[in-house]
Each structure stands twice: as structure tokens, then as C-alpha cells.
Design a protein around this motif. Sequence first.
Motif: not given
Length: 333
Positions: A63, A165, A194, A197, A267
Motif C-alpha cells: 500500500l 482498497e 490489494f 490498487v 485506491s
Amino acid sequence: MKTGKLTNETLGRVVLNHIDQVRDDILVRPAVGEDCAAIEFGDLACVITTDPITGSNSNLGNLAVNVCVNDIASSGAVPAGLMLTVLCPEDTKTEAIEAILQDANRAASEIGVEIIGGHTELTSAVNRIIVSATAIGKVEKDKLIQTKGAVPGDYLYMTKVAGLEGTAIIASDKRQALLEVLSNKELSTAQEFFEQVSVLKEGLIGADIGVSAMHDATEGGVLGAIHELCTAGNVGCRLKSEKIKIHPVTQKICDHFHIDPLKLIASGSMIMAVNPERAGDLERAFKEAEVSFSKVGTITKEKEMRLYFGDPSIEEVFDVIPAPEADELYKVI
């Protein structure tokens, strides 16, 4: 104040109002909706952004890299390097730090960005690991894209789906609570978000086509990103709610926790404004790159931002989109 980013009003009053303009080579300065700064270097612009990861206990390295690089992508720039600051509670094991850096390095390598420095320490100032990233990119000065560039008549597009996200974070951090409403397959699907993103691909496409404005959807979700894009450009918008894609798993999670998927950190979704004459080229480029997208509305001269429901030719039913407040994620995490 509420947990999360400062509201736009507070940001302007207590932060932006106290920053002086003292240099002539600054191309992009801090403003609501502008996530990057840009400095002139001859024919090139150096684009810089910074972001902390504070809303997740999972996938911190991934992230930190992608959320920060996404801001660079939204300016049309090519990201080059990243610096990471890792602040850890005093009882943190070295294995935990190593895992975060391995995760970050994998994510950076996959998108062709190098981790070029940073800082790591154990401190009593935090009660869990915080990773903050600074990304640097470059773009030809006359091709720099700003959030404020949207003009009336532009079409509005979003890529992928809302709340990517946030869905992944909640599915990871609240897995046990979700076992009563989601199957193991659905939970796995949510956690795999994940891996979606990054919006670097979309950003480079937008830059190549020459879109008017781009803004990646982070805190405040898709609606927050659109509101910031319109605020930056001093314009309004008309959105069609049925055009904003929401994955069924995201909808189930949001229904369970009574939160709005359109205001959930997103995201992985890029918001773009583009001149109608270039819209066909943008759609073709998305299809060739296998990037899912939807045309969700138009930019208007009238500054009110409206989200329409149903067929407006029959009856105009809409909500006025409010300024983004605390992200829906903080109601759950």
C-alpha cells in the motif's frame, strides 16, 4: 475533529493559508485536490508526493508504494524513485520490519520503481507500525496534468470499481467478523483487491491521450475524489449512480457494516476528465490495455455536484455530493 484527513475547509484554513509562495520555479503548489507538487527543471517537471498508511494493519509495504505512486501517475508523470519512513513501536520484531520491506520492494519492482532511501526506527511515539512514502517522478513540463484541469463539457470516467482498497483492508482486518456474511471464496476475492490498487497503467494512458484532469480515489472514495477534482477546477458535475461500478463483495461488506461504498477509500480507481473529442481514444486505449472503466458523468459549468438516480428523462432524482469527510473505513477499523 474526526479521524482521517482534515476536511477541505479545515485544510485550507489551518494549513494552506499559512504557506507562502516564494519561488518562481514551483509549477504546482499545495491546494485542495492536488496531491502532487511539481518543480521546474528546464523542459522537465520533477513531480513529488508523500503519503502515510494509517488505516490498515495489512499489506503495509504494498500500500505504501502503490498509494504514493498513484499520485505521481495522476499527474501524468513517470515514477522513478521512492523513499520510505517506517516508524515502529518499541517491541516490534525485526521479522515484521523485514516483511514490510520485502512487500514494498516487490510492489516497487513490479511497477518499475526503485526504493532509493528512507528512515527506519523504533519509537514510543507510535502504537503500531506506520509507513510513510515519498515518491518522485518526471514528466515533460508541457504535459503535466493537474487535478484542476477539468472544464465544462468534459466527460468523467472512473476505472475499475469503487472501494477497492477499503474492501481489501476490511476483509483482512475484520475477517472473523465477516465469516458470517461472506464465503471463504468471497473473502479471498476481497483480499486479492490489494493486487489491484495501482493506477499507474491508467495514469500513463491518460497522459498519452491528453486528458484534462486526473485524480486517484483515496480517502473519501470515488465521490470524494470527484468532489476534489471539481473543487480544484471550480466546476460542477452530473453523475449517474448506476454507472459507478461496485463489486458485489464490496457491496456485501458495506451493507454488513452500514457504510457507503462510494465514500470508501478506493485506491485502484482513477478519476479522469477528458474532452469528448478524445473520449473515443481513451476508451480504445483502456480496452487494449484491459483496464475496466465506466463513463460516469459530465463536468458542468454550474458548480453544484449532483449524483442522479434512475432515468432523469422521467424524473430528476438526485443527491448533492457533499465535501468529503472522514472516510467510511474509520467507522469499521
